[in-house]
Design an enzyme around this catalytic site. Structure first.
Site, short mmCIF file in Angstrom:
data_model
loop_
_atom_site.label_atom_id
_atom_site.label_comp_id
_atom_site.label_asym_id
_atom_site.label_seq_id
_atom_site.Cartn_x
_atom_site.Cartn_y
_atom_site.Cartn_z
N GLU A 1 0.86 -1.18 0.08
CA GLU A 1 0.04 -0.02 0.12
C GLU A 1 0.93 1.37 0.11
O GLU A 1 1.80 1.35 0.72
CB GLU A 1 -1.03 0.16 1.35
CG GLU A 1 -2.21 -0.45 1.04
CD GLU A 1 -2.63 -2.01 1.40
OE1 GLU A 1 -3.42 -2.63 0.83
OE2 GLU A 1 -1.38 -2.72 1.79
N THR A 2 0.33 2.42 -0.79
CA THR A 2 0.98 3.73 -0.44
C THR A 2 -0.36 4.40 0.23
O THR A 2 -1.35 4.46 -0.36
CB THR A 2 1.44 4.13 -2.10
OG1 THR A 2 2.28 3.35 -2.37
CG2 THR A 2 1.67 5.89 -1.64
#
Length: 277
Positions: free
Chosen positions: A46-47
């Site tokens: 995830e970002t």
């Protein structure tokens, strides 16, 4: 255009373990297609992107390399860590507004960051035989939650040794799988792993949001309100979980691995920005 960038290992106090998340504080929202390109470029599970909306309040979004998701624990923990440890956030509490609702993160007396997340339950379900074949090990029970499967094995070693058929798992709907078993160490209540082929993540190293499902399950089974958990992926991570009515408090540590910036330059690809590190 220079964009601040942080790489944080979440649910660990040491780098090279836990779950790495990219964190990008923004002054204002960028185009969704650019956010997705950035998450793909980073290549992490995830970002997180956030924009400040108040003194201690932020709008937070999470992208995998393939899609935007509704809830993400480790990147929320990483975002709070960046605010408190890197950006000088005052006080001991911040609130993130998200697709999953308002999420409050607090510093605890033991030096951890504790997230207030929704509790999610899974109902017992008769799974198709091909699920056991895809996991390559027959489970004790399988439950179906709002967006994932909860698969329970009798021993922690069953979870540790799983080598699932990822293309076969990707054929299921939903395509996210929490596998879990009782703990095998003193003081350890349960272990887990998490596979999310439908989100472009074959195995997530440590998954805070999965503990929204795991905590009520193990709390009821063990008759305990507070639980110590480990996610036993290759990187591994440690969590402390507490039931709080219809909410779950999920706590852990975080460590900054990298501080830097992303440079946006004009390109000829048809999109106004290119992304380079």
């Amino acid at each position: 255009m220079a964009q601040p960038f942080f790489w944080v290992d979440a649910f660990t106090s040491e780098v090279f373990t836990g779950n790495p998340a990219a964190v990008c504080p923004l002054n204002a929202w960028l185009d969704d297609s650019l956010l997705q390109k950035m998450a793909w470029q980073h290549g992490l599970s995830e970002t997180a992107f956030f924009v400040r909306t108040g003194e201690r309040r932020y709008h937070l979004r999470w992208f995998t390399p393939a899609i935007e998701v509704d809830l993400c624990g480790h990147a929320t923990l990483a975002s709070a860590h960046v605010l408190f440890s890197e950006l000088g956030q005052v006080g001991d509490e911040v609130t993130f507004d998200s697709r999953g609702g308002p999420l409050v993160v607090r510093h605890t007396e033991k030096g951890r960051l504790s997230m207030d997340f929704p509790s999610r339950t899974a109902g017992v379900f008769q799974p198709p035989d091909r699920l056991a074949m895809a996991l390559r090990k027959v489970p004790d029970t399988v439950s179906l939650g709002p967006s994932c499967w909860l698969v329970v094995y009798p021993k922690a070693e069953d979870v540790r040794s799983l080598t699932p058929d990822h293309p076969a798992l990707a054929a299921f709907k939903p395509g996210r799988f929490i596998v879990t078993a009782p703990g095998d160490e003193p003081g350890l209540d349960f272990v887990s792993r998490f596979f999310a082929p439908d989100a472009g993540v074959p195995e997530d190293p440590v998954t805070g949001s999965a503990h929204c499902v795991l905590t009520p399950y193990w709390s009821a089974r063990l008759r305990k309100g507070s639980l110590h958990a480990k996610q036993v992926s290759r990187r591994g991570g440690e969590l402390w979980c507490t039931m709080a009515g219809d909410r779950v408090h999920i706590a852990g540590h975080a460590a900054t691995y990298l501080r830097g910036q992303i440079d946006f330059e004009p390109t000829h690809s048809g999109h106004p920005y290119g992304v380079g590190l």
